[in-house]
Scaffold this motif. Sequence first.
Motif, PDB file in Angstrom:
ATOM      1  N   PHE A  25      35.576  45.206  37.419  1.00  0.00           N
ATOM      2  CA  PHE A  25      35.047  43.635  36.836  1.00  0.00           C
ATOM      3  C   PHE A  25      34.412  43.984  35.337  1.00  0.00           C
ATOM      4  O   PHE A  25      34.809  43.430  34.308  1.00  0.00           O
ATOM      5  CB  PHE A  25      34.220  42.858  37.492  1.00  0.00           C
ATOM      6  N   ALA A  26      33.530  45.064  35.199  1.00  0.00           N
ATOM      7  CA  ALA A  26      32.618  45.065  33.996  1.00  0.00           C
ATOM      8  C   ALA A  26      33.653  45.600  33.017  1.00  0.00           C
ATOM      9  O   ALA A  26      33.449  45.291  31.750  1.00  0.00           O
ATOM     10  CB  ALA A  26      32.060  46.401  34.473  1.00  0.00           C
ATOM     11  N   ALA A  27      34.883  46.271  33.357  1.00  0.00           N
ATOM     12  CA  ALA A  27      35.392  46.723  32.218  1.00  0.00           C
ATOM     13  C   ALA A  27      36.611  45.632  31.801  1.00  0.00           C
ATOM     14  O   ALA A  27      36.899  45.529  30.614  1.00  0.00           O
ATOM     15  CB  ALA A  27      36.524  47.906  32.680  1.00  0.00           C
ATOM     16  N   THR A  28      36.749  44.585  32.398  1.00  0.00           N
ATOM     17  CA  THR A  28      37.847  43.718  32.187  1.00  0.00           C
ATOM     18  C   THR A  28      37.291  42.076  32.053  1.00  0.00           C
ATOM     19  O   THR A  28      37.807  41.432  31.386  1.00  0.00           O
ATOM     20  CB  THR A  28      38.973  43.649  33.235  1.00  0.00           C
ATOM     21  N   MET A  29      36.217  41.988  32.944  1.00  0.00           N
ATOM     22  CA  MET A  29      35.664  40.394  32.782  1.00  0.00           C
ATOM     23  C   MET A  29      36.762  39.655  33.130  1.00  0.00           C
ATOM     24  O   MET A  29      36.727  38.468  32.751  1.00  0.00           O
ATOM     25  CB  MET A  29      34.827  40.159  31.660  1.00  0.00           C
ATOM     26  N   ASP A  30      37.774  40.073  33.936  1.00  0.00           N
ATOM     27  CA  ASP A  30      38.778  39.164  34.145  1.00  0.00           C
ATOM     28  C   ASP A  30      38.816  38.160  35.473  1.00  0.00           C
ATOM     29  O   ASP A  30      38.107  38.710  36.633  1.00  0.00           O
ATOM     30  CB  ASP A  30      40.018  40.305  34.385  1.00  0.00           C
ATOM     31  N   PHE A  31      39.471  37.134  35.469  1.00  0.00           N
ATOM     32  CA  PHE A  31      39.453  36.383  36.731  1.00  0.00           C
ATOM     33  C   PHE A  31      40.001  36.778  37.825  1.00  0.00           C
ATOM     34  O   PHE A  31      39.467  36.932  38.807  1.00  0.00           O
ATOM     35  CB  PHE A  31      40.405  34.992  36.343  1.00  0.00           C
ATOM     36  N   SER A  32      40.907  37.670  37.986  1.00  0.00           N
ATOM     37  CA  SER A  32      41.414  38.274  38.962  1.00  0.00           C
ATOM     38  C   SER A  32      40.634  39.516  39.648  1.00  0.00           C
ATOM     39  O   SER A  32      40.381  39.420  40.675  1.00  0.00           O
ATOM     40  CB  SER A  32      42.706  39.002  38.745  1.00  0.00           C
ATOM     41  N   SER A  33      40.176  40.272  38.621  1.00  0.00           N
ATOM     42  CA  SER A  33      39.139  41.470  39.086  1.00  0.00           C
ATOM     43  C   SER A  33      37.799  40.946  39.450  1.00  0.00           C
ATOM     44  O   SER A  33      37.070  41.412  40.370  1.00  0.00           O
ATOM     45  CB  SER A  33      38.809  42.438  37.857  1.00  0.00           C
ATOM     46  N   LEU A  34      37.409  39.443  39.209  1.00  0.00           N
ATOM     47  CA  LEU A  34      36.365  38.963  39.863  1.00  0.00           C
ATOM     48  C   LEU A  34      36.173  38.865  41.130  1.00  0.00           C
ATOM     49  O   LEU A  34      35.661  38.965  42.001  1.00  0.00           O
ATOM     50  CB  LEU A  34      36.277  37.491  39.073  1.00  0.00           C
ATOM     51  N   HIS A  35      37.593  38.740  41.800  1.00  0.00           N
ATOM     52  CA  HIS A  35      37.970  38.496  43.220  1.00  0.00           C
ATOM     53  C   HIS A  35      37.672  39.739  43.955  1.00  0.00           C
ATOM     54  O   HIS A  35      37.565  39.814  45.152  1.00  0.00           O
ATOM     55  CB  HIS A  35      39.224  37.928  43.300  1.00  0.00           C
TER      56      HIS A  35
END
Length: 347
Positions: A231-241
Amino acid sequence: MALSPRTETDTLEDLLVEVRMFSAEFPLLLANHLPMILVALDRLGASKERLRDYFDTYRDTNGLVPQPPPVAPISRESWTEALGDRAREQDYRTFFEAEVRRIGIDAAIQTYLPTLIPGIGASALHGMMRTAYGVMRMDPSEVGTALGYWSATYLTMPRATGAAPVTDDPGQVLARACELSCLREVEPETDLLWHNIRAAGEKESFAPVVDWLAIGPDTGRRLAETSLALFAATMDFSSLHALTGSHWIRMIGPHLAEADRPALQRYFWQIIASLVPKIGFPSLPSAEQLDQWRHLPAPGWPEIAAAAIQSDDEHDISLVFSAREEEAVYGDRLYRVVAARRMGLIS
């Protein structure tokens, strides 16, 4: 459905009773986060007035709908026959609410969850989310509702075969998944998260992924660590999960029999691996990069929580709450940094 009158005495419990009148999803096939977010807001320090305001805003903005009408009773002898049938949501919820009352929360989880775990992608992990929030409060009605939700939205994915694992590093599982050519060809029916998960699971060469991770005593921590880095690398909606999901499996695990806990971790990580196309085939950052981010200036949790409480975005609130809870367990300041960044408090 008639709107409930506003009162100045609404408690969290009052609102949770009210929200159980609604389906666990709303059109089209989106997860109803409201019961979980009310709990997160309460634990972050929101006032009763803010809880009621959030309830009303979420209900009206998303057009929450009642449960589908009952079809037929679910029995203990044949309860698996309608798994994944959303039309049976009320039937399953009625069954599991009765089962939790009959045998208790832990016994219900130990009896039924091992069968449900391979379908953990149900409603894009949100059946698991509702279960986690239910056990967090040891709320029998919410746990029963959650098990019914998980059952009605059960998502079939490749099953573990017992093949020899290839690594004990969750990051390596993601890296290997990124190399699967089949995942470059995923074409989900819609952009819904669980449609992306299902489309990956239908690829024949994705099937072995579920066996790749060696599960050991430290796997929970390593899943959390890798999810945070992702999540730190992408701040992405999917990786948030991935980050919030690591919190949820940590909540559920102690209520399972010890022998069933590895499956919870294994199938959860299969789902995260299935999302690498949606995340953009990410590479995890180096330890040096993570340490640099970890030491960025960031406000304290009270300021971050206050910002989340004012947000109407359920994923802001979910992320901030889970990140705060995970930092309390693992002691990694990076949770605070990513939460502050998600809330726009740092760049």
